[in-house]
Design a protein around this motif. Sequence first.
Motif, PDB file in Angstrom:
ATOM      1  N   GLY A 187      -6.596 -18.879   1.680  1.00 12.65           N
ATOM      2  CA  GLY A 187      -8.049 -19.037   1.625  1.00 12.65           C
ATOM      3  C   GLY A 187      -8.768 -17.922   0.897  1.00 12.65           C
ATOM      4  N   LEU A 188      -8.035 -17.074   0.156  1.00 14.63           N
ATOM      5  CA  LEU A 188      -8.651 -15.929  -0.491  1.00 14.63           C
ATOM      6  C   LEU A 188      -8.913 -16.198  -1.965  1.00 14.63           C
ATOM      7  CD1 LEU A 188      -6.585 -12.976   1.037  1.00 14.63           C
ATOM      8  CD2 LEU A 188      -8.639 -14.078   1.925  1.00 14.63           C
ATOM      9  N   ASP A 189      -9.996 -15.618  -2.472  1.00 16.23           N
ATOM     10  CA  ASP A 189     -10.265 -15.727  -3.901  1.00 16.23           C
ATOM     11  C   ASP A 189      -9.299 -14.833  -4.670  1.00 16.23           C
ATOM     12  OD1 ASP A 189     -11.615 -12.970  -4.374  1.00 16.23           O
ATOM     13  OD2 ASP A 189     -12.695 -13.789  -2.670  1.00 16.23           O
ATOM     14  N   VAL A 190      -9.279 -14.998  -6.011  1.00 17.77           N
ATOM     15  CA  VAL A 190      -8.242 -14.350  -6.807  1.00 17.77           C
ATOM     16  C   VAL A 190      -8.339 -12.826  -6.775  1.00 17.77           C
ATOM     17  CG1 VAL A 190      -7.779 -16.273  -8.347  1.00 17.77           C
ATOM     18  CG2 VAL A 190      -9.662 -14.708  -8.877  1.00 17.77           C
ATOM     19  N   THR A 191      -9.551 -12.270  -6.797  1.00 18.55           N
ATOM     20  CA  THR A 191      -9.671 -10.817  -6.792  1.00 18.55           C
ATOM     21  C   THR A 191      -9.288 -10.238  -5.438  1.00 18.55           C
ATOM     22  OG1 THR A 191     -12.041 -11.034  -6.305  1.00 18.55           O
ATOM     23  CG2 THR A 191     -11.420 -10.739  -8.598  1.00 18.55           C
ATOM     24  N   THR A 192      -9.753 -10.866  -4.363  1.00 16.67           N
ATOM     25  CA  THR A 192      -9.390 -10.386  -3.028  1.00 16.67           C
ATOM     26  C   THR A 192      -7.896 -10.545  -2.797  1.00 16.67           C
ATOM     27  OG1 THR A 192     -11.579 -10.919  -2.152  1.00 16.67           O
ATOM     28  CG2 THR A 192      -9.793 -10.692  -0.559  1.00 16.67           C
ATOM     29  N   GLN A 193      -7.328 -11.670  -3.213  1.00 19.48           N
ATOM     30  CA  GLN A 193      -5.893 -11.883  -3.066  1.00 19.48           C
ATOM     31  C   GLN A 193      -5.105 -10.791  -3.775  1.00 19.48           C
ATOM     32  OE1 GLN A 193      -3.346 -15.785  -3.597  1.00 19.48           O
ATOM     33  NE2 GLN A 193      -3.700 -14.920  -5.606  1.00 19.48           N
ATOM     34  N   ALA A 194      -5.498 -10.479  -4.997  1.00 21.31           N
ATOM     35  CA  ALA A 194      -4.774  -9.456  -5.749  1.00 21.31           C
ATOM     36  C   ALA A 194      -4.851  -8.102  -5.051  1.00 21.31           C
ATOM     37  CB  ALA A 194      -5.337  -9.364  -7.169  1.00 21.31           C
ATOM     38  N   HIS A 195      -6.017  -7.754  -4.521  1.00 23.09           N
ATOM     39  CA  HIS A 195      -6.158  -6.476  -3.816  1.00 23.09           C
ATOM     40  C   HIS A 195      -5.366  -6.473  -2.511  1.00 23.09           C
ATOM     41  CE1 HIS A 195      -9.076  -4.193  -6.200  1.00 23.09           C
ATOM     42  NE2 HIS A 195      -9.673  -5.336  -6.475  1.00 23.09           N
ATOM     43  N   ILE A 196      -5.365  -7.583  -1.776  1.00 24.83           N
ATOM     44  CA  ILE A 196      -4.603  -7.660  -0.526  1.00 24.83           C
ATOM     45  C   ILE A 196      -3.110  -7.531  -0.801  1.00 24.83           C
ATOM     46  CG2 ILE A 196      -3.934  -9.182   1.382  1.00 24.83           C
ATOM     47  CD1 ILE A 196      -6.695  -8.005   1.738  1.00 24.83           C
ATOM     48  N   LEU A 197      -2.641  -8.164  -1.854  1.00 28.96           N
ATOM     49  CA  LEU A 197      -1.218  -8.071  -2.193  1.00 28.96           C
ATOM     50  C   LEU A 197      -0.838  -6.646  -2.566  1.00 28.96           C
ATOM     51  CD1 LEU A 197      -0.654 -11.360  -4.222  1.00 28.96           C
ATOM     52  CD2 LEU A 197      -0.154 -10.910  -1.825  1.00 28.96           C
ATOM     53  N   GLU A 198      -1.727  -5.943  -3.277  1.00 31.10           N
ATOM     54  CA  GLU A 198      -1.467  -4.535  -3.584  1.00 31.10           C
ATOM     55  C   GLU A 198      -1.379  -3.727  -2.289  1.00 31.10           C
ATOM     56  OE1 GLU A 198      -0.898  -3.123  -6.697  1.00 31.10           O
ATOM     57  OE2 GLU A 198      -0.754  -5.252  -7.198  1.00 31.10           O
ATOM     58  N   LEU A 199      -2.264  -4.036  -1.321  1.00 33.14           N
ATOM     59  CA  LEU A 199      -2.237  -3.353  -0.034  1.00 33.14           C
ATOM     60  C   LEU A 199      -0.915  -3.601   0.685  1.00 33.14           C
ATOM     61  CD1 LEU A 199      -3.529  -1.895   2.434  1.00 33.14           C
ATOM     62  CD2 LEU A 199      -4.488  -4.131   3.087  1.00 33.14           C
ATOM     63  N   LEU A 200      -0.458  -4.863   0.708  1.00 28.90           N
ATOM     64  CA  LEU A 200       0.784  -5.196   1.396  1.00 28.90           C
ATOM     65  C   LEU A 200       1.986  -4.530   0.724  1.00 28.90           C
ATOM     66  CD1 LEU A 200       0.144  -8.985   2.124  1.00 28.90           C
ATOM     67  CD2 LEU A 200       0.088  -7.096   3.759  1.00 28.90           C
ATOM     68  N   ARG A 201       1.993  -4.503  -0.606  1.00 25.25           N
ATOM     69  CA  ARG A 201       3.080  -3.822  -1.325  1.00 25.25           C
ATOM     70  C   ARG A 201       3.107  -2.338  -0.968  1.00 25.25           C
ATOM     71  NH1 ARG A 201       4.743  -5.479  -6.685  1.00 25.25           N
ATOM     72  NH2 ARG A 201       4.017  -3.472  -7.454  1.00 25.25           N
ATOM     73  N   ASP A 202       1.933  -1.717  -0.918  1.00 28.91           N
ATOM     74  CA  ASP A 202       1.873  -0.294  -0.585  1.00 28.91           C
ATOM     75  C   ASP A 202       2.333  -0.044   0.847  1.00 28.91           C
ATOM     76  OD1 ASP A 202       0.924   0.223  -3.103  1.00 28.91           O
ATOM     77  OD2 ASP A 202      -1.192   0.336  -2.491  1.00 28.91           O
ATOM     78  N   LEU A 203       1.919  -0.925   1.782  1.00 25.39           N
ATOM     79  CA  LEU A 203       2.322  -0.758   3.177  1.00 25.39           C
ATOM     80  C   LEU A 203       3.834  -0.891   3.341  1.00 25.39           C
ATOM     81  CD1 LEU A 203      -0.483  -2.749   5.032  1.00 25.39           C
ATOM     82  CD2 LEU A 203      -0.137  -0.278   5.051  1.00 25.39           C
ATOM     83  N   ALA A 204       4.421  -1.855   2.636  1.00 27.00           N
ATOM     84  CA  ALA A 204       5.871  -2.042   2.736  1.00 27.00           C
ATOM     85  C   ALA A 204       6.608  -0.793   2.262  1.00 27.00           C
ATOM     86  CB  ALA A 204       6.299  -3.261   1.912  1.00 27.00           C
ATOM     87  N   ARG A 205       6.061  -0.136   1.212  1.00 27.08           N
ATOM     88  CA  ARG A 205       6.724   1.068   0.685  1.00 27.08           C
ATOM     89  C   ARG A 205       6.483   2.275   1.586  1.00 27.08           C
ATOM     90  NH1 ARG A 205       4.961  -0.900  -4.585  1.00 27.08           N
ATOM     91  NH2 ARG A 205       3.045   0.309  -4.297  1.00 27.08           N
ATOM     92  N   THR A 206       5.223   2.508   1.956  1.00 29.19           N
ATOM     93  CA  THR A 206       4.898   3.733   2.685  1.00 29.19           C
ATOM     94  C   THR A 206       5.359   3.693   4.141  1.00 29.19           C
ATOM     95  OG1 THR A 206       2.683   2.869   3.205  1.00 29.19           O
ATOM     96  CG2 THR A 206       2.916   4.198   1.212  1.00 29.19           C
ATOM     97  N   ARG A 207       5.336   2.512   4.764  1.00 32.55           N
ATOM     98  CA  ARG A 207       5.736   2.401   6.172  1.00 32.55           C
ATOM     99  C   ARG A 207       7.167   1.916   6.342  1.00 32.55           C
ATOM    100  NH1 ARG A 207       0.561  -0.590   9.091  1.00 32.55           N
ATOM    101  NH2 ARG A 207      -1.064   0.886   8.418  1.00 32.55           N
ATOM    102  N   ASN A 208       7.850   1.647   5.210  1.00 28.58           N
ATOM    103  CA  ASN A 208       9.212   1.102   5.268  1.00 28.58           C
ATOM    104  C   ASN A 208       9.237  -0.177   6.098  1.00 28.58           C
ATOM    105  OD1 ASN A 208      11.855   1.325   4.342  1.00 28.58           O
ATOM    106  ND2 ASN A 208      12.561   2.316   6.224  1.00 28.58           N
TER     107      ASN A 208
END
Length: 675
Positions: A187-208
Motif C-alpha cells: 500500500g505504499l507509494d513509490v518514494t515511500t517504498q524505496a525509502h522503507i526498503l533502504e531502511l530495512l536493508r540498513d537494519l538487516a546489516r546493522t542489527r544482523n
Amino acid sequence: MTTQPLIDIRGLCVGFRGRSGSMLPVLHGIDLQVCRGESIGIVGESGSGKSTLALAAMGYLKHGLQRISGEVIYNGADMFTRTAAELARIRGGQLGLIPQNSGQALTPTLRIGRQLDEALRLHCALPAGAHTARAIDLLTQVRLPDPAAILRRYPHELSGGQQQRVAIAMALAGEPDALLLDEPTTGLDVTTQAHILELLRDLARTRNMAMVYVSHDLGVIARVCDRVQVLYAGETVLEGPTRAVLKTPAHPYARGLLASIPRLGESTLPRALEGRPPSPGSDRTGCAFAPRCALATDHCRAIHPPMVQGGTGQESRCLYPEQTAQMDMSGSGAPLSCCPRNSPLALALDTIAIRYDRPGSFARFMPARPGPPATVDDITLTIPQGETLGLVGESGSGKSTILKTIAGLLPPAQGRITLGDGTALAPRVDKRPPDQLRRIQMVFQNPDESLNPRHSVADILAQPLSLYFGLAGPELRRRATEALETVRLGAHYLDRRPGQLSGGEKQRVAIARAFAAAPEIVLCDEITSALDVSVQAAVLELLNDLKARHKTTFVFVSHDLTVVHALSDRVAVLYQGRLCEIGPSATVYAAPSHPYTEVLLNAVLEPDPDHAPHLLTADVAELSPPACGCPFQRRCPVKLGQRCDTDTPPWQKGADGHAIRCHIPLSELNKTGRG
C-alpha cells in the motif's frame, strides 16, 4: 553471518481436512533456511502458500489448517512445541511480523500512540518516560510526517499507506532478531517504498537481522533479498541467488512471472500466464506446472520432477532447465486499447474541493479564523467515454479521496460532478437513483473492508445481479460464475467466504462484483496492489478488453507507476491534493516536466538487481500542503526561490493537452527530461 540458521524449516507439510475427511495439502515438503543477516524472498502467485509459510515460521496456522509433517525450528527449538507463554515472548519481540493488511494489525478504537506504547511496553526494556520519544523516532524512520500528530490519531484518520507504515513501525519496535514481511509495501507509494526498503536493508546489516520477505513485487525482491525461493501450488520449484533467479531463471514458471511484469520503458500490456494453478487436493501426478508450461511433454505429465542443482547456483524442479534458459521473458502482451479521439464526455469534475475537517457545533460562536488548507482543492478534470485516466501521487495526495467523492461516499466542500449527458451527480450516494448507482461502480483498495465476511462469494456477487437486473435462481448462479471466470476464478469459489480466500483472491472477487453491474464508469482504487504479477497482467487485459468492447471509462488510482503506464491513456499527477501535471501517458512518462513527477519516476523499482532508485538525499514527507505558494516547494530539488513560497504556480500548456503547474518555464523543464 553465522552458518547455523536462525530459521530452519524442514519438510513442512500443511493442509486442511476436506469434505471427504482426507487431508488436502497446501504446503508440500517445504525446506527453508535463513541465517542472521540474510534476506530471503518468497515469491509466487496468489494461493501458492507464501503467507501460510511466513505465518508457519511463527508457529501459527490460520483456522482450519493443520501441520501434517515437518518442523519449524527457530533459534534451536520447534515453534510448534513451544508453550503459549514462550510464543508470546518471541512473537513481536525476537520475531516480528509485518502483515499485508495493516487494517488487521491496528486496533480501530485505539490511538496510534497507545498502540505503539503497548508494543514498546511488551517488547522493549525502556523506562515508561522514554516511550513517546521512541515512538516518534519509529514513525520518523518510516517517513510519517508530523509524528507527534500521528500519535494522536486513530487508524481510520490515516490513509492506507500511512496505516501500513505504522504497522511497520510497530514490528520494528521490539528490535527483532528476525522479521517476517508479508507484502509490507503493497500500500505504499513509490518514494515511500524505496525509502522503507533502504531502511530495512540498513537494519538487516546493522542489527544482523534475518528477513523473510513475501512479495509478488519482484522489483522489491531485487532490491532487498539475497536469495529467492519461488513457490508454485504449495511447493518450491526454484531457489537460488537473487541475481541468478531474476536474470536467468531456471524454471519456466519464474520466466512466466517475469514476463507478466509491466516495465516503465514499455507502453504495452504485460503478457499474462495462461491457465491457473491447481486447487488443493488435485492430482499431483507429474509436474504441477505442466498444464501451463510451453515446454511440457508427456514425460513432464508422468514424472514429478525433483529439485536439481544447476550451474548458476539455482535449484530447479524442472526436467528441462537448459531449454528454459532459451525461453522469451519479454512482456509483449495485447496492444493497449486507446480512447478514440473526439469521444463524448463520460464524466466531468469542476473545481472540486474536499475537506475532512468539519467545524464543531460551537464553531459559530467562536471568532472567525482561517482553517487548514483543503485536503483536495481546485480539481478540474474532463474524462471522455472509453478513456482510462490514471491518478498518481504519493500516499495522502488525495487520489482515493477524489474517487470516494465521485462515488458519492464523501461529499465535496465545493464544485460539482456531472455525467456526460450533463446530469449532475448528487453529492451523497444515498441521494442517487439506482441507474446512476449502476453506471458508476467502485473497487476498493482493501477487500477485507469491502467484502462482508459472513457472506459467501455467491451472496456477494448476487447483490448487484439481483439489484440491477432482477436475476434469481439458476440464472443468477450462472451469471455469478461468469463474473468469477472473468477474473480467473472458478465456480468452486462460489460457496467460500472471504476468510477462506487469499488476499489476491479476495481482491478478484471485489473486482468481479463491480463488473457484474455492467457499469459505464469504474473507479479503481489500487485494485491490483494485492494481486500477484500474473493475475495483475490478466486483470489489466480484462480492463483493456472491457474498454474496447463496451467503451467503459476507468479512473485508475495506483501507486504502481508501471501499471498506470501500461493501462492509462492519460495521467494526472497529484501532490498534497493539488494537480501538478496532466497529459497523455506516453508524454508524461517519456519526458516528465514537473519536478515532482520526475521524483516519482526516479523512485520506481525494476525487477533487476542492477537497478537502483534515485532518491532525494534530503527528502521529508509532509502531512499537509503549505498555506500559499507551490505545494511542492519544501521538497523541490529545483526550487526557484521566494516566488515558489508565496505565489501559486500557473498552468502551462504544451502539445496534445499536456500541462504542468510550475513557475519554471515548460521549455526549460523539457530540456532536462527524466534524470
